[in-house]
Write a protein that holds these residues in place. Structure first.
Motif, PDB file in Angstrom:
ATOM      1  N   ASP A 106     -47.941 -38.415  -6.857  1.00 46.00           N
ATOM      2  CA  ASP A 106     -48.835 -38.020  -7.958  1.00 46.00           C
ATOM      3  C   ASP A 106     -49.993 -37.160  -7.468  1.00 46.00           C
ATOM      4  OD1 ASP A 106     -47.381 -39.213 -10.002  1.00 46.00           O
ATOM      5  OD2 ASP A 106     -48.385 -41.157  -9.753  1.00 46.00           O
ATOM      6  N   THR A 107     -50.505 -37.458  -6.262  1.00 49.82           N
ATOM      7  CA  THR A 107     -51.612 -36.651  -5.732  1.00 49.82           C
ATOM      8  C   THR A 107     -51.179 -35.214  -5.512  1.00 49.82           C
ATOM      9  OG1 THR A 107     -52.634 -38.560  -4.648  1.00 49.82           O
ATOM     10  CG2 THR A 107     -53.243 -36.385  -3.836  1.00 49.82           C
ATOM     11  N   VAL A 108     -50.038 -35.016  -4.874  1.00 51.56           N
ATOM     12  CA  VAL A 108     -49.586 -33.653  -4.597  1.00 51.56           C
ATOM     13  C   VAL A 108     -49.183 -32.952  -5.889  1.00 51.56           C
ATOM     14  CG1 VAL A 108     -47.941 -32.251  -3.303  1.00 51.56           C
ATOM     15  CG2 VAL A 108     -48.909 -34.296  -2.270  1.00 51.56           C
ATOM     16  N   LEU A 109     -48.578 -33.678  -6.823  1.00 53.99           N
ATOM     17  CA  LEU A 109     -48.269 -33.099  -8.126  1.00 53.99           C
ATOM     18  C   LEU A 109     -49.548 -32.630  -8.825  1.00 53.99           C
ATOM     19  CD1 LEU A 109     -46.362 -32.442 -10.479  1.00 53.99           C
ATOM     20  CD2 LEU A 109     -46.596 -34.830 -11.233  1.00 53.99           C
ATOM     21  N   GLY A 110     -50.591 -33.453  -8.750  1.00 55.03           N
ATOM     22  CA  GLY A 110     -51.863 -33.065  -9.363  1.00 55.03           C
ATOM     23  C   GLY A 110     -52.461 -31.827  -8.720  1.00 55.03           C
ATOM     24  N   ILE A 111     -52.358 -31.736  -7.390  1.00 54.83           N
ATOM     25  CA  ILE A 111     -52.866 -30.553  -6.682  1.00 54.83           C
ATOM     26  C   ILE A 111     -52.114 -29.312  -7.127  1.00 54.83           C
ATOM     27  CG2 ILE A 111     -53.117 -29.462  -4.423  1.00 54.83           C
ATOM     28  CD1 ILE A 111     -53.338 -32.320  -3.244  1.00 54.83           C
ATOM     29  N   ALA A 112     -50.784 -29.402  -7.168  1.00 51.91           N
ATOM     30  CA  ALA A 112     -49.967 -28.256  -7.575  1.00 51.91           C
ATOM     31  C   ALA A 112     -50.243 -27.875  -9.025  1.00 51.91           C
ATOM     32  CB  ALA A 112     -48.485 -28.579  -7.377  1.00 51.91           C
ATOM     33  N   ALA A 113     -50.418 -28.866  -9.889  1.00 49.03           N
ATOM     34  CA  ALA A 113     -50.717 -28.579 -11.296  1.00 49.03           C
ATOM     35  C   ALA A 113     -52.060 -27.864 -11.429  1.00 49.03           C
ATOM     36  CB  ALA A 113     -50.704 -29.872 -12.099  1.00 49.03           C
ATOM     37  N   ASN A 114     -53.052 -28.313 -10.669  1.00 46.27           N
ATOM     38  CA  ASN A 114     -54.353 -27.640 -10.680  1.00 46.27           C
ATOM     39  C   ASN A 114     -54.219 -26.179 -10.263  1.00 46.27           C
ATOM     40  OD1 ASN A 114     -56.351 -29.313 -11.691  1.00 46.27           O
ATOM     41  ND2 ASN A 114     -56.789 -30.277  -9.722  1.00 46.27           N
ATOM     42  N   ASP A 115     -53.495 -25.943  -9.176  1.00 49.64           N
ATOM     43  CA  ASP A 115     -53.392 -24.593  -8.630  1.00 49.64           C
ATOM     44  C   ASP A 115     -52.580 -23.664  -9.529  1.00 49.64           C
ATOM     45  OD1 ASP A 115     -54.911 -25.414  -6.539  1.00 49.64           O
ATOM     46  OD2 ASP A 115     -53.453 -24.977  -4.963  1.00 49.64           O
ATOM     47  N   THR A 116     -51.784 -24.219 -10.442  1.00 50.35           N
ATOM     48  CA  THR A 116     -51.029 -23.386 -11.382  1.00 50.35           C
ATOM     49  C   THR A 116     -51.664 -23.365 -12.767  1.00 50.35           C
ATOM     50  OG1 THR A 116     -49.566 -25.271 -11.853  1.00 50.35           O
ATOM     51  CG2 THR A 116     -48.841 -23.690 -10.181  1.00 50.35           C
ATOM     52  N   GLY A 117     -52.860 -23.950 -12.901  1.00 46.36           N
ATOM     53  CA  GLY A 117     -53.583 -23.894 -14.165  1.00 46.36           C
ATOM     54  C   GLY A 117     -53.122 -24.890 -15.207  1.00 46.36           C
ATOM     55  N   GLN A 118     -52.310 -25.882 -14.826  1.00 46.34           N
ATOM     56  CA  GLN A 118     -51.824 -26.886 -15.775  1.00 46.34           C
ATOM     57  C   GLN A 118     -52.697 -28.137 -15.639  1.00 46.34           C
ATOM     58  OE1 GLN A 118     -47.426 -26.869 -16.317  1.00 46.34           O
ATOM     59  NE2 GLN A 118     -47.401 -25.662 -14.417  1.00 46.34           N
ATOM     60  N   PHE A 119     -53.920 -28.004 -16.132  1.00 45.69           N
ATOM     61  CA  PHE A 119     -54.946 -29.003 -15.849  1.00 45.69           C
ATOM     62  C   PHE A 119     -54.691 -30.343 -16.555  1.00 45.69           C
ATOM     63  CE2 PHE A 119     -57.045 -24.803 -15.450  1.00 45.69           C
ATOM     64  CZ  PHE A 119     -57.229 -24.846 -14.083  1.00 45.69           C
ATOM     65  N   THR A 120     -54.109 -30.318 -17.753  1.00 43.51           N
ATOM     66  CA  THR A 120     -53.818 -31.579 -18.447  1.00 43.51           C
ATOM     67  C   THR A 120     -52.773 -32.384 -17.677  1.00 43.51           C
ATOM     68  OG1 THR A 120     -54.345 -30.573 -20.586  1.00 43.51           O
ATOM     69  CG2 THR A 120     -53.060 -32.609 -20.608  1.00 43.51           C
ATOM     70  N   ARG A 121     -51.731 -31.703 -17.185  1.00 41.60           N
ATOM     71  CA  ARG A 121     -50.720 -32.382 -16.365  1.00 41.60           C
ATOM     72  C   ARG A 121     -51.364 -32.945 -15.105  1.00 41.60           C
ATOM     73  NH1 ARG A 121     -45.341 -30.673 -17.211  1.00 41.60           N
ATOM     74  NH2 ARG A 121     -44.763 -32.111 -15.536  1.00 41.60           N
ATOM     75  N   ALA A 122     -52.321 -32.190 -14.539  1.00 43.11           N
ATOM     76  CA  ALA A 122     -53.005 -32.644 -13.332  1.00 43.11           C
ATOM     77  C   ALA A 122     -53.777 -33.932 -13.598  1.00 43.11           C
ATOM     78  CB  ALA A 122     -53.940 -31.563 -12.818  1.00 43.11           C
ATOM     79  N   VAL A 123     -54.461 -34.008 -14.735  1.00 42.55           N
ATOM     80  CA  VAL A 123     -55.243 -35.198 -15.071  1.00 42.55           C
ATOM     81  C   VAL A 123     -54.346 -36.430 -15.130  1.00 42.55           C
ATOM     82  CG1 VAL A 123     -56.578 -36.323 -16.893  1.00 42.55           C
ATOM     83  CG2 VAL A 123     -57.098 -33.965 -16.240  1.00 42.55           C
ATOM     84  N   PHE A 124     -53.191 -36.316 -15.809  1.00 41.22           N
ATOM     85  CA  PHE A 124     -52.291 -37.460 -15.929  1.00 41.22           C
ATOM     86  C   PHE A 124     -51.810 -37.939 -14.557  1.00 41.22           C
ATOM     87  CE2 PHE A 124     -51.135 -35.798 -20.362  1.00 41.22           C
ATOM     88  CZ  PHE A 124     -52.058 -36.640 -20.965  1.00 41.22           C
ATOM     89  N   ALA A 125     -51.399 -36.983 -13.716  1.00 40.77           N
ATOM     90  CA  ALA A 125     -50.867 -37.349 -12.401  1.00 40.77           C
ATOM     91  C   ALA A 125     -51.942 -37.962 -11.513  1.00 40.77           C
ATOM     92  CB  ALA A 125     -50.261 -36.116 -11.734  1.00 40.77           C
ATOM     93  N   LEU A 126     -53.121 -37.387 -11.510  1.00 35.11           N
ATOM     94  CA  LEU A 126     -54.177 -37.855 -10.621  1.00 35.11           C
ATOM     95  C   LEU A 126     -54.743 -39.194 -11.070  1.00 35.11           C
ATOM     96  CD1 LEU A 126     -55.816 -34.361 -10.178  1.00 35.11           C
ATOM     97  CD2 LEU A 126     -54.661 -35.658  -8.383  1.00 35.11           C
ATOM     98  N   GLU A 127     -54.800 -39.432 -12.361  1.00 34.99           N
ATOM     99  CA  GLU A 127     -55.245 -40.742 -12.837  1.00 34.99           C
ATOM    100  C   GLU A 127     -54.253 -41.829 -12.436  1.00 34.99           C
ATOM    101  OE1 GLU A 127     -55.951 -40.207 -17.016  1.00 34.99           O
ATOM    102  OE2 GLU A 127     -58.083 -39.740 -16.690  1.00 34.99           O
ATOM    103  N   ARG A 128     -52.949 -41.494 -12.444  1.00 37.42           N
ATOM    104  CA  ARG A 128     -51.955 -42.475 -11.965  1.00 37.42           C
ATOM    105  C   ARG A 128     -52.177 -42.777 -10.485  1.00 37.42           C
ATOM    106  NH1 ARG A 128     -47.983 -39.161 -14.826  1.00 37.42           N
ATOM    107  NH2 ARG A 128     -47.298 -38.376 -12.771  1.00 37.42           N
ATOM    108  N   ALA A 129     -52.445 -41.720  -9.696  1.00 34.52           N
ATOM    109  CA  ALA A 129     -52.664 -41.919  -8.260  1.00 34.52           C
ATOM    110  C   ALA A 129     -53.882 -42.803  -8.013  1.00 34.52           C
ATOM    111  CB  ALA A 129     -52.830 -40.574  -7.569  1.00 34.52           C
ATOM    112  N   LEU A 130     -54.952 -42.598  -8.761  1.00 34.75           N
ATOM    113  CA  LEU A 130     -56.180 -43.364  -8.545  1.00 34.75           C
ATOM    114  C   LEU A 130     -56.047 -44.804  -9.026  1.00 34.75           C
ATOM    115  CD1 LEU A 130     -58.751 -40.593  -9.482  1.00 34.75           C
ATOM    116  CD2 LEU A 130     -58.495 -41.681  -7.244  1.00 34.75           C
ATOM    117  N   THR A 131     -55.150 -45.056  -9.962  1.00 39.71           N
ATOM    118  CA  THR A 131     -54.912 -46.425 -10.399  1.00 39.71           C
ATOM    119  C   THR A 131     -54.359 -47.264  -9.248  1.00 39.71           C
ATOM    120  OG1 THR A 131     -54.471 -45.731 -12.681  1.00 39.71           O
ATOM    121  CG2 THR A 131     -53.616 -47.879 -12.007  1.00 39.71           C
ATOM    122  N   VAL A 132     -53.506 -46.650  -8.430  1.00 39.50           N
ATOM    123  CA  VAL A 132     -52.905 -47.353  -7.289  1.00 39.50           C
ATOM    124  C   VAL A 132     -53.799 -47.267  -6.059  1.00 39.50           C
ATOM    125  CG1 VAL A 132     -50.869 -47.488  -5.788  1.00 39.50           C
ATOM    126  CG2 VAL A 132     -50.609 -46.868  -8.203  1.00 39.50           C
TER     127      VAL A 132
END
Length: 443
Positions: free
Chosen positions: A64-90
């Motif tokens: 989820d962390t790397v997915l969030g990074i890639a989503a940020n770098d491609t401008g898909q910020f909403t997808r990044a939020v979902f992935a990174l919040e999952r990572a921080l939950t764990v």
């Protein structure tokens, strides 16, 4: 601008903190290879690989962390939020995920949530330089929010320096005049290059009033500067400018229109008065870059020398961006015309075209190095009546210096500026070198 530097600092300082050893070597390889693609500038390829298995892998903090990074770098910020919040939950202590989440929330204009996330990151056991970068970004969020509310800002500054050519005079005092049969004239002492030390004082104030429709703001500013030479007081100068107008914001675009009034004086005698309007369009495709295009229409009036009065029109554009390393790069170009109002004096009007470029590199949280270059060509409208040629000027500039912030709201700027004007008319050909130190206080 600060957030990308922040994210990469946290990545370098805590690379092992956000990638723990997963149970499957195949998944481990996918995560590592995708992160490598992002760092190589191939974020879209990394995102596509990860998004294809998101349903199966969601909940794995490394994934989820790397997915969030890639989503940020491609401008898909909403997808990044979902992935990174999952990572921080764990992994609540995953500093990289939290910094990337702050980046995504800021891009989605959720400043309050971005601030909270970064403040939580700062409370973790992170390196001092990373904490200072977080402070920088929190300040950037404050400035971003401030643009959406009414505010007043002011500054005072003072400079001390040395100018190799305070009067922009030629080096050679002997000038041949073709209209007088090539007769050589010797310029007076104040007509040639004069060197002097100087000091200056300046101040300014600006304000923004946000209307009921928060997209619309009224803006105004006023600034003045007085420069005093230590020996040649006849060349003391002062300048005063006022602007007032409005700005309108729509998503990533801001449209500004202002009226300008300014005056320039030497030895307390008015030399040039200027008034006009400026329209500007600023487009910010992301938090780290912007385009600005402007059109300036001005009238120039020369008290006691009405023959020089002119109308000036300039159209220009510029682009600025902050790279992953924190390096700010900017460049732009402009063209225009200065039309003489009087008839029979085409040699007083000219066409102009110019280019500018520069960079600014932060050394640490308190010091930035900067450099800029510029070049302008001016072609006049007819032969000079004394020198019998159509004047053509090529002007080049170079500035080098640094900005040091010893304390909040204070800035010290040592700077070296070089200027060279090459002209086919002898009295307009000159060079100038200015070395100065400026101390500024913001309020």
């Amino acid at each position: 601008m600060f957030l990308k530097r922040l994210v990469f600092s946290i990545c370098a300082a805590s690379a092992s903190a956000f990638l723990i050893a997963p149970a499957h070597a195949e998944v481990d390889a996918l995560v590592r290879e995708s992160l490598a693609l992002v760092e190589q500038g191939q974020a879209q390829q990394a995102f596509d690989r990860l998004a294809a298995v998101e349903t199966e892998r969601a909940g794995d903090p490394d994934f989820d962390t790397v997915l969030g990074i890639a989503a940020n770098d491609t401008g898909q910020f909403t997808r990044a939020v979902f992935a990174l919040e999952r990572a921080l939950t764990v992994q609540p202590a995953n500093a990289r995920a939290r910094a990337e989440l702050g980046r995504a929330l800021f891009a989605l204009k959720d400043n309050q949530a971005a601030r909270q996330v970064l403040q939580e990151t700062k409370r973790e056991n992170i390196p001092t330089d990373v904490a200072r970068r977080i402070d920088d970004f929190l300040l950037a969020i404050d400035r971003n929010e401030e643009a959406a509310r009414s505010s007043i800002k002011a500054y005072i500054e003072t400079s001390y320096g040395s100018d190799s050519n305070i009067n922009s005079g030629p080096s050679n005092a002997n000038v041949a005049v073709p209209a007088l049969g090539g007769l050589v004239f010797t310029l007076g002492p104040t007509g040639v290059k004069l060197k002097d030390d100087f000091y200056s004082v300046g101040a300014g104030i600006s304000g923004r009033y946000v209307m009921e429709n928060p997209r619309l703001s009224l803006i105004a500013s006023a600034a003045g500067n007085y420069r005093f030479n230590l020996d040649h007081n006849d060349f003391d100068t002062n300048q005063f400018d006022i602007t007032a107008g409005a700005s309108y914001r729509v998503d990533k675009d801001e449209f500004t229109a202002v009226a300008q009034v300014g005056t320039y004086a030497a030895d307390n005698n008015p030399v040039r008065n200027q008034r006009g309007v400026v329209g500007e369009w600023t487009h910010r495709p992301d938090v780290a870059s912007q385009w600005s295009t402007y059109l300036q229409l001005s009238t120039l009036r020369y008290p006691g020398q009405s023959l020089r009065d002119a109308e000036r029109y300039v159209l220009g554009t510029s682009y600025a961006t902050v790279l992953h390393s924190g390096l700010l790069v900017f460049g732009g170009g402009y063209l225009g015309v200065e039309d003489e109002r009087a008839s029979g004096v085409p040699h007083l009007g000219h066409r102009l075209v110019g280019l500018r470029a520069g960079l600014q590199q932060p050394l640490n949280a308190d010091i930035d190095l900067f450099a800029s270059v510029g070049h302008e060509n001016r072609r006049y409208g007819g032969p000079d009546p004394l020198f019998l040629v159509t004047r053509s000027d090529r002007q080049s500039t170079l500035s080098l210096g640094l900005n040091w912030v010893p304390a909040v709201t204070w800035r010290v700027t040592p700077q070296l500026s070089l200027l060279k004007t090459s002209s086919n008319i002898a009295i307009s050909d000159f060079t100038k070198r200015v070395l100065s130190v400026t101390v500024r206080k913001d309020f």
